[in-house]
Scaffold this active site. Sequence first.
Site, PDB file in Angstrom:
ATOM      1  N   GLU A  75       6.958  -5.672   8.516  1.00 13.61           N
ATOM      2  CA  GLU A  75       7.553  -6.892   9.066  1.00 13.61           C
ATOM      3  C   GLU A  75       7.211  -7.132  10.529  1.00 13.61           C
ATOM      4  O   GLU A  75       7.361  -8.249  11.025  1.00 13.61           O
ATOM      5  CB  GLU A  75       9.082  -6.811   8.946  1.00 13.61           C
ATOM      6  CG  GLU A  75       9.555  -6.632   7.532  1.00 13.61           C
ATOM      7  CD  GLU A  75      10.969  -6.080   7.475  1.00 13.61           C
ATOM      8  OE1 GLU A  75      11.813  -6.704   6.833  1.00 13.61           O
ATOM      9  OE2 GLU A  75      11.225  -5.034   8.102  1.00 13.61           O
TER      10      GLU A  75
ATOM     11  N   ALA B  55       5.249   8.584  11.700  1.00 18.17           N
ATOM     12  CA  ALA B  55       5.068   7.190  11.272  1.00 18.17           C
ATOM     13  C   ALA B  55       6.393   6.460  11.113  1.00 18.17           C
ATOM     14  O   ALA B  55       7.455   7.074  11.002  1.00 18.17           O
ATOM     15  CB  ALA B  55       4.313   7.161   9.941  1.00 18.17           C
TER      16      ALA B  55
ATOM     17  N   SER C  83      11.015  -2.682   5.561  1.00 17.60           N
ATOM     18  CA  SER C  83      10.076  -1.690   6.131  1.00 17.60           C
ATOM     19  C   SER C  83      10.695  -0.300   6.180  1.00 17.60           C
ATOM     20  O   SER C  83      10.364   0.503   7.047  1.00 17.60           O
ATOM     21  CB  SER C  83       9.630  -2.105   7.541  1.00 17.60           C
ATOM     22  OG  SER C  83       9.104  -3.398   7.534  1.00 17.60           O
ATOM     23  N   ARG C  84      11.600   0.006   5.238  1.00 18.45           N
ATOM     24  CA  ARG C  84      12.270   1.296   5.266  1.00 18.45           C
ATOM     25  C   ARG C  84      11.492   2.397   4.535  1.00 18.45           C
ATOM     26  O   ARG C  84      11.694   3.582   4.780  1.00 18.45           O
ATOM     27  CB  ARG C  84      13.678   1.203   4.651  1.00 18.45           C
ATOM     28  CG  ARG C  84      13.695   0.872   3.161  1.00 18.45           C
ATOM     29  CD  ARG C  84      15.090   0.959   2.547  1.00 18.45           C
ATOM     30  NE  ARG C  84      15.561   2.319   2.412  1.00 18.45           N
ATOM     31  CZ  ARG C  84      15.171   3.168   1.453  1.00 18.45           C
ATOM     32  NH1 ARG C  84      14.295   2.784   0.526  1.00 18.45           N
ATOM     33  NH2 ARG C  84      15.658   4.385   1.408  1.00 18.45           N
TER      34      ARG C  84
ATOM     35  N   GLY D 288       7.887   2.212   9.636  1.00 19.62           N
ATOM     36  CA  GLY D 288       7.555   1.024   8.847  1.00 19.62           C
ATOM     37  C   GLY D 288       6.791  -0.019   9.643  1.00 19.62           C
ATOM     38  O   GLY D 288       6.893  -0.101  10.865  1.00 19.62           O
ATOM     39  N   VAL D 289       6.018  -0.835   8.909  1.00 20.47           N
ATOM     40  CA  VAL D 289       5.120  -1.780   9.577  1.00 20.47           C
ATOM     41  C   VAL D 289       5.060  -3.141   8.872  1.00 20.47           C
ATOM     42  O   VAL D 289       4.508  -4.091   9.392  1.00 20.47           O
ATOM     43  CB  VAL D 289       3.705  -1.152   9.696  1.00 20.47           C
ATOM     44  CG1 VAL D 289       3.200  -0.717   8.335  1.00 20.47           C
ATOM     45  CG2 VAL D 289       2.708  -2.098  10.323  1.00 20.47           C
TER      46      VAL D 289
ATOM     47  N   GLY E 174       0.796  -1.228   0.000  1.00 22.81           N
ATOM     48  CA  GLY E 174       0.000   0.000   0.000  1.00 22.81           C
ATOM     49  C   GLY E 174       0.825   1.271   0.000  1.00 22.81           C
ATOM     50  O   GLY E 174       0.346   2.319   0.439  1.00 22.81           O
TER      51      GLY E 174
END
Lengths: 772, 158
Positions: free
Chosen positions: A726, A721, A541-542, A723-724, A502
């Site tokens: 992993e 915010a 998740s970078r 990263g999400v 996304g």
Amino acid sequence: MRPARGHDGISVMATRTIGSGQVGRSVPRLEGAAKVTGRADYVHNLRLPKMLIGKIFRSTVAHGRIKSIDVSAAKALPGVYRVVTIDDIKAVIPHPFYGPAFHDQPILADGKVHYVGEPVAVVLATDPHIAEEAASLIEADYDELPAVFDEIEAMTSKAVVHDELKPAGTFPDLKHLKGKKDTNIALDFHLRRGDTKKAFAEAEHVFEHTFRSQQVLHVPLEPFVSVAELTETGLTIHTASQSPSFVRIEIARLLGWPENKVRVKVPYLGGGFGAKLYIKLEALVAALALLVQRPVKISLTMEEQFYTLTKHAATFRIKSAVKNGKVTGRDCEVWWNGGAYADIGPRITQKSGFTAPGPYDIENVSIDSYSLYTNLTPAGALRGFGIPQLVWAYESHTDMMARSLKLDPVDFRRNNILRDGRAQATGTAMKDAAIEAVLDRLALRMNMKAPFDRGTGTLKKGRGIAVGFKASISPTTSIAIVNIAADGSVTLYCSTVDMGQGSDTANAQFVAEILNVPAESVKVVHPDTDVTPYDMATLGSRSLYHMGNAVRLAAEDAKAKLAALAREVGVPEGSNVPVAELFQKKYKMQAGNIIGTGSYIPNYVPPDANGLTPDATPFWMVGGTGVEVEVDTETGHVKVTKMINVADVGRPVNPRIVETQLSGAATMQFGFTMQEKIEFDGGQITNASFADYKIPSIVDIPRTMQNEAVESEQGTGPFGAKGVGESGTFGVSPAIANAIEDACGVRLTELPLTAEKIYRALRTAQGKPLED
Amino acid sequence: MRTINFTLNGEQVSAHVAEHQSIVEVLRDRFDLFGARESCAQGLCGCCTVLVDGTAVSGCLYLAAFADGKKVTTIEGLAQNGKLTPIQEAFLEAGAAQCGFCTPGFVLMAGQLLEAHPDPDDDEIRHYLSGNLCRCAAYPEIIAAVKLAAGRLRAGRT
Ligand code: FES
Ligand code: FES
């Protein structure tokens, strides 16, 4: 938009919007309609005039010198355009070796093969069936060499995978490995902090355990696919890649061309999970297109994915000193099974390796982490970049210690937890890492303090939790461009690849938030290195953090230029003149653009000789899982009846997508925990198909699955915010193993946690071991 | 090689096909329909699902020659004039597509499911969709989407 929730086990994640209401809103995916109508663009859809299809002939031995390759029958098959081996490739690329850390991987086998399934030759034809049939007619003869498959044996084995190590010149910390012979160690990373000897000498209790995780596979449902075509200005590669900028730079290096002659285009990906990184088929199709001067497409089959990239199997020996309920010292030794080519393994060894002691505040730590070559399919990044293998070990170990010390597993963790401001193993002070909040929330949601029904008869119930953390790989760069057209419509150019996570939607939300337009109205241009600027890659998740920051800067730059334009045309500050009118005033017609740019690279200090650094990472990811299980002690069968995943994702940019990322990651790791394992027989994979390698289906997942993001802010992240993608994987495996022991008293230390292993362990515990 | 005539998403078409060619190949190479896509090529994942005379089949195994004289519907044939079907709407709203590669198969199977069970419970949904794999594991959202669509379809019928 109605929230499509309320089904069993799905919670509604809190929505926290800010300012313009774009960040923090569950914007439906921008490309949602294209996906539900089957019209989304994938490389799979691409067909070019005069295009040839390539089919690969692969090695059948694990390690050997190639004596001969007989392509005569393949060549003779009507419809075959050409058969290509490394000798042909060298005509267009004299030094055909690539890789992100080591230039060890040849475009096709060169003199030697290093694993079963290694590409040896390619057949080109317009008809894929003919190409495939011809590939099956190729024969190769090998002088077989001793092979090594196990990561521990590889440390000392006489079988050596590569004659000589070939680190890429770009990394200073790999320079000392250049030209090294007689070793399978691609990289050894060591960290020493405090005095572990003393800690162990003064400990009340010392615990030592060894854990193993198995080889598993990404299996994106869209298998690897790449197309190369020559153009009047160079070469265009259309590829299902997570790293278009890397592909461009590496292909340019191989060809000795400037970057601007190589164009890399990436549409949507049908999943990636870390598989589609660096160079996979791109160098091969590029060389083939140059060789035959026609477009070439290679689409791998599902089976061939097993011969391309796996997750690292790993052995982790962990030893802890405990005094007064505190862990005072920890030794970690990790051996990563890298397979035949290094890929990104050396980076996993170091950049994930330094978190091996876990999210605990331990004064005295030593880490030895080894990246090993073996004669198996190369291993690389897979949703967690090595972290799930580490958490599997340290959180099983934590539970075993608590159990043995008769301490509550939540309290024992809380007593030792790493809090903000305290130094992690590297010496870097923790910041914005809500480890304790994740633990507390998990304990609460799992009701860990309440009594628990332990089941009756042969059906035993148990529960377990686990918490892990990860550093973002550093330092890496992202660059973005925001373009405001004369009618006020907004376009974002960036090279982040939307492979299902996304990112298009999230990046559009950032732009929309700053420019105060609806996220749905922002167009996101897909990676095209002729058009979109550099980005290190979509990995680890970078992107939400790095690209998010670059996008934020680009949008702010555009906004500042818009304000300057308003001043220039005499519009007073704060007035509500539509953007289109500003352009009209200046250019006297619908004309012009405003271009905002943003570039982001975080601070980073490389580790010193002891592996220590004051700035190891721009941000920390935290994830924890709690499960309830039922074990049937007559069969060893385990049912996970409830799973709760809690993570620190900073501020959720798009709560619904955050939730799907958490549950998707946890389910993937659930497969790796319960059922998935690549089976090898003498280096030969024996289950390279969905018939034998079972990934979780809709009937396998836990009945109740709940996901939650704790209240938190990443100070340096875009709008708080981080990263999400992993974090949902971290805690799953140890939580389940911990719950199994809680239920029936047996402890498994090797993944996957199959019914057979549990049943054997139960029988052994009863003093009635089963024969092998 | 032989010529087959069939109805494709409501249109009469014909194609020259080889005996060994699957319907998914023919849809892709002759008709530029990419929504049914080959993934496992073994009938085990559902990415290649198409409807033949109203029944879902694995397009990777279904020989094109068998489509002769039949009615073939692909994901592209569902939405009319750009208007999504209630099931597609529900998938979109529930966030049931991540990478989207498996989505056409799930949407078509969900249609079959709701024809047979207009008000499915969790077990029926799981059972019916067990032959479709989603590596992104959008399963909870897919279940939610099916329930959402079921409710709307029932409301529309009464
Ligand atoms: S591709 Fe046909 S079922 Fe998997
Ligand atoms: S959405 Fe990616 S495989 Fe299902």
